[in-house]
Design an enzyme around this catalytic site. Structure first.
Site, mmCIF file in Angstrom:
data_model
loop_
_atom_site.group_PDB
_atom_site.id
_atom_site.type_symbol
_atom_site.label_atom_id
_atom_site.label_comp_id
_atom_site.label_asym_id
_atom_site.label_seq_id
_atom_site.Cartn_x
_atom_site.Cartn_y
_atom_site.Cartn_z
ATOM 1 N N HIS A 160 48.495 46.884 48.544
ATOM 2 C CA HIS A 160 49.087 47.778 47.531
ATOM 3 C C HIS A 160 49.127 49.234 47.993
ATOM 4 C CE1 HIS A 160 49.374 44.588 44.638
ATOM 5 N NE2 HIS A 160 48.073 44.395 44.588
ATOM 6 N N ASP A 196 49.663 36.706 48.856
ATOM 7 C CA ASP A 196 48.840 37.107 47.714
ATOM 8 C C ASP A 196 49.650 36.936 46.427
ATOM 9 O OD1 ASP A 196 46.234 39.117 47.188
ATOM 10 O OD2 ASP A 196 47.844 39.398 45.722
HETATM 11 ZN ZN ZN Z 1 46.467 40.037 44.464
#
Ligand code: ZN
Length: 343
Positions: A160, A196
């Site tokens: 992220h 993910d």
């Molecule tokens: Zn995640």
């Protein structure tokens, strides 16, 4: 397969996060990495070694230098200012505000260099961030030197984190740093395959205009799932990067059958790109019992994922990302790796 692991991750502990209107203990906690490490040992995946220290030049190849230099100052400045708890922002330079001036107070600087309040700092956070990046680079070197694969047991995760922002438990984008390092070591093309549950918005942002790093994401649809503001199917890259960013957003409740169809398509596109090396952003929060995610994969599915990646026949670096069902995180993450070894 060798695993690289640093005990320094454990200092990033006791941080809090904001969930559904309440401050709660962080889901991203040290036991995640310890349980994965114990599983690596239990199945005798291979030797475990500590990372070699690197300077920050590799991280600065994909991140803004001022952002990287800011990270080690966060906790000392937070503490010196008399603030308690976890260091986290509460104001962001969103639309209509200025994003070109770095303010002076610590919480304002945290807001400037983040997209959410999900990357809290405590005393040991910087050492954990640095060791996590070192872990990815050390494992990358094993692959560069001829290992078929290596496992970077990174914590905190990275996908992220963008070129100049943290968020979503991530500070330095370990997979992106490793991909760039492979390029700088002579790889002509690198693919990043992010499995993910959450879209790897940072990785996408970093490479969005580049044709030399293909970024493929399989994830929860951002219309209903974090990080909400990136990860749609029509985001295909920009300029010379057009066509090299590929997103597979999927709805809540997606089972392995549907998820695997996306993986199959992703692997076909990856093989057509013909990279010199694959970096897998390995999150196992696709698991049915994950406390913050909504796919329905079961433990038996993870070795199949590893087997499919192995059939690409490419040098592969696995970089640990998310997964919050702590009891099963070891079985699931290492299941991908054993599936790869057997595939
Ligand atoms: Zn995640």
């Amino acid at each position: 397969m060798k695993t690289i692991f640093s005990p320094l991750h454990a200092g990033h502990s006791g941080q809090t996060e904001l969930v559904a209107g309440a401050i709660v203990p962080g889901f991203e906690k040290p036991s995640r990495a310890e349980i994965i490490k114990a599983r690596v040992e239990a199945v005798k995946l291979g030797p475990i070694a500590e990372p070699e220290p690197h300077d920050l030049s590799a991280a600065k190849r994909v991140h803004d230098a001022a952002y990287i230099d800011f990270l080690p100052t966060v906790w000392p400045e937070w503490e010196a200012s008399g603030r308690g708890g976890s260091a986290m922002p509460f104001t962001w330079p969103t639309r209509g505000l200025r994003g070109d001036v770095v303010p002076k107070t610590i919480e304002a600087k945290l807001g400037f260099y983040s997209f959410d309040a999900g990357a809290p700092f405590v005393r040991g956070t910087w050492d954990a961030i640095k060791s996590s990046c070192d872990t990815a680079l050390t494992a990358a070197r094993l692959v560069k030197e001829g290992q078929r694969a290596a496992f970077a047991l990174c914590r905190p995760p990275g996908h992220h984190a963008g070129s100049a922002f943290m968020g979503g438990y991530c500070f330095i984008n370990n997979a992106a740093v490793a991909a760039q390092w492979f390029r700088d070591q002579g790889a002509s093309r690198v693919s990043i395959l992010d499995v993910d549950y959450h879209h790897g918005n940072g990785t996408q942002e970093i490479f969005y205009s580049r044709p030399d790093v293909q970024v493929i994401n399989l994830h929860g649809d951002p219309m209903t799932e974090y990080p909400f503001f990136l990860g749609h199917a029509d985001e295909k890259g920009a300029g010379p990067g057009e066509g090299f960013n590929i997103n597979y957003p999927m709805p809540f409740g997606t089972t392995f059958e549907a998820w695997n169809a996306s993986l199959e398509d992703a692997c076909r596109k990856l093989a057509a790109y013909a990279p010199d090396v694959v970096v897998v952003s390995l999150g196992v929060d696709t698991f049915e019992k994950d406390p913050i995610s909504h796919f329905k994969l079961v433990s038996e599915d993870y070795p199949r994922i590893g087997g499919r990646i192995a059939r690409l026949g490419l040098p592969t670096l696995f970089v640990m990302e998310g997964g919050y069902a702590v009891d099963e995180i070891g079985v699931n993450a290492v299941g991908v790796l054993t599936g790869f070894e057997e595939g």
